[in-house]
Structure formats: structure tokens, C-alpha cells
Design a protein around this motif. Structure first.
Motif: not given
Length: 261
Positions: A201, A205, A210, A215, A248-249, A252, A254
Motif C-alpha cells: 500500500s 501511495s 499497483e 488481493k 480496505g484502506k 484503495e 490510502t
């Protein structure tokens, strides 16, 4: 926004108070400022939050156990160590929008500050027992391996060592302290995968890159969480909600840029 149980928030305030005493009278002042820089300008306190929420979920009566509170402080101090060293290695002048200790006091003082904090963490861990000290020594060695791999450009390998050990420690330390050894191996795997997800993540950022395996790692975390739930039952719910929020964060991109949980 994830809502933490009030008991966890109360415990976190105790941990903050403990952290605020670290190095408060240290001389010389320049070393004190470098040691306390990230203590006085904290981030999300993710590792203490994970430790406290996990403890609360497996044994609510232990949330204010002084050993648990000390363990939460230790994982944050070791995180500060990693920040100080990372700043020097990557020549960061800013972090979280403010100047880094290396930028303000020099690389030398930042490294000495990290050395001092390692020693302070050992002194604190001694009171938690030999098993905790041995485990934390292993964590520290893995962090060093991660930094070395990062220096060599082995980013995929570094993800498992640079970030994951301290997140793993947040889950394993309370189990060692409370004698819940039947959960340790699963907690190690969950912590490692969560740490890798956190690093991915962070990469996303920073560089908008990605990773396709993100996942699948999130799914693995879910499976390990389910295994713990088989032992703990519905009491695991607060920790389960926190993990799902973090996943979840992370998905995405973040998680690492968020200032609070």
C-alpha cells in the motif's frame, strides 16, 4: 473511519503517557530532541493499536495489564528506530510534512538516537521475560535484513522483512505474555501478510504502482483471521473489524497516507 472500543482507547492513552516519558531528561539536548522527535510527532500508532485491539479481543481482562501496555510502547519505539534509520538511508528531509531528525540534527545524531532507543527497548523488554527479549531480538535482526535488501534494490524480498516483523510483533507479543501459545504461529502468518500488504500500500501511495498480488494477500489475511476466530469465537470481533478496515484502506492505496485510524 474505524471506531475503536473505548477500553482500547483508554489503554492507548496509557501507552502514550509511557512513551512521553522516554528520553525526557536525556542529555545532551540535541540527542534528546532526536530521540523524542517521532514520539512527539506520532503517526497513526498502528502497531500499538493492533497490539491493544488484539489483546482486547482475546482477553478483555488483560487490556490494562502493565505488561501489555509496556509491550505496546516497545513496538512503537522500535518503529521509531526504523523511521530514524530509514531517514538516513534514504536521505529523507521530510516525513509527515515536517523536517526529519537527520535534516535537523544530522545523520550521526539520528543514528545515535536509534541506538539509544534500541537499548531503551531492551531494558523495557527485560521486565517482560526472556521469551519476549529473545523474540524481539529476532524481530530486530529481520528488520536489519529488510533494510539491507532494500539497499540492494530487492524490494519484493524486503517487503517481508522491512515492515512485516513489527506488525507481526504487535500480534505475537501479547500471546507470549498471556501464554496463548496455541495462537502464535497463526498470528505470525497473519502479521507477516498484513505487513506485506502495508508495504504494498505504501508503494502504491508513493509511486502509484499497483501490485496484482495485493488481493490474494488480503484473502490470505482473511483465512488466518478465520483460524484465530475458531479459537477465540465472536470475541475477536473488534480485531476483525480493525483488520477489515485496514485491508480496505490498503486496497484503495490510502492506508499509509492516512494520519489516523
Amino acid at each position: 473511519m474505524y471506531s475503536l472500543p473505548p477500553e482500547v482507547l483508554a489503554a492507548l492513552e496509557r501507552v502514550k503517557a509511557r512513551l512521553n516519558k522516554v528520553g525526557e531528561e536525556l542529555e545532551p539536548i540535541s540527542l534528546r530532541k532526536a530521540v523524542r522527535h517521532y514520539i512527539e510527532t506520532p503517526g497513526k500508532l498502528l502497531r500499538p493499536l493492533l497490539l491493544l485491539t488484539f489483546t482486547y479481543s482475546i482477553d478483555r481482562r488483560s487490556i490494562m495489564d502493565p505488561r501489555i501496555l509496556e509491550a505496546a510502547a516497545i513496538v512503537e519505539l522500535l518503529h521509531v528506530v526504523s523511521l530514524l534509520q530509514d531517514d538516513v538511508m534514504d536521505q529523507h528531509d521530510q516525513r509527515r510534512g515536517i523536517k526529519t531528525p537527520r535534516a535537523m540534527y544530522g545523520d550521526g545524531r539520528a543514528i545515535v538516537a536509534s541506538d539509544w532507543l534500541i537499548a531503551e527497548s531492551i531494558k523495557m523488554a527485560v521486565n517482560l521475560g526472556a521469551d519476549v527479549v529473545t523474540y524481539l531480538a529476532d524481530v530486530a535482526q529481520r528488520l536489519s535484513v529488510g533494510q539491507a535488501l532494500d539497499l540492494e534494490g530487492e524490494r519484493d524480498k524486503a517487503a517481508e522483512f522491512k515492515t512485516a516483523p513489527l506488525i507481526e510483533a504487535a500480534l505475537v507479543m501479547p500471546l507470549v505474555i498471556l501464554g496463548r501459545r496455541e495462537l502464535i504461529e497463526t498470528a505470525k502468518k497473519l502479521g507477516t501478510k498484513l505487513g506485506i500488504l502495508y508495504q504494498y500500500s505504501d508503494d502504491y501511495s508513493d509511486e502509484n504502482v499497483e501490485r496484482p498480488e495485493t488481493k490474494s494477500i488480503a484473502n490470505e489475511i482473511g483465512r488466518y483471521l478465520l483460524k484465530i476466530k475458531e479459537h477465540v469465537g465472536d470475541a475477536i470481533a473488534p480485531f476483525e473489524r480493525l483488520i477489515k478496515y485496514l485491508i480496505g484502506k490498503a486496497l484503495e492505496g490510502t492506508l499509509t497516507v492516512s494520519r489516523t485510524i
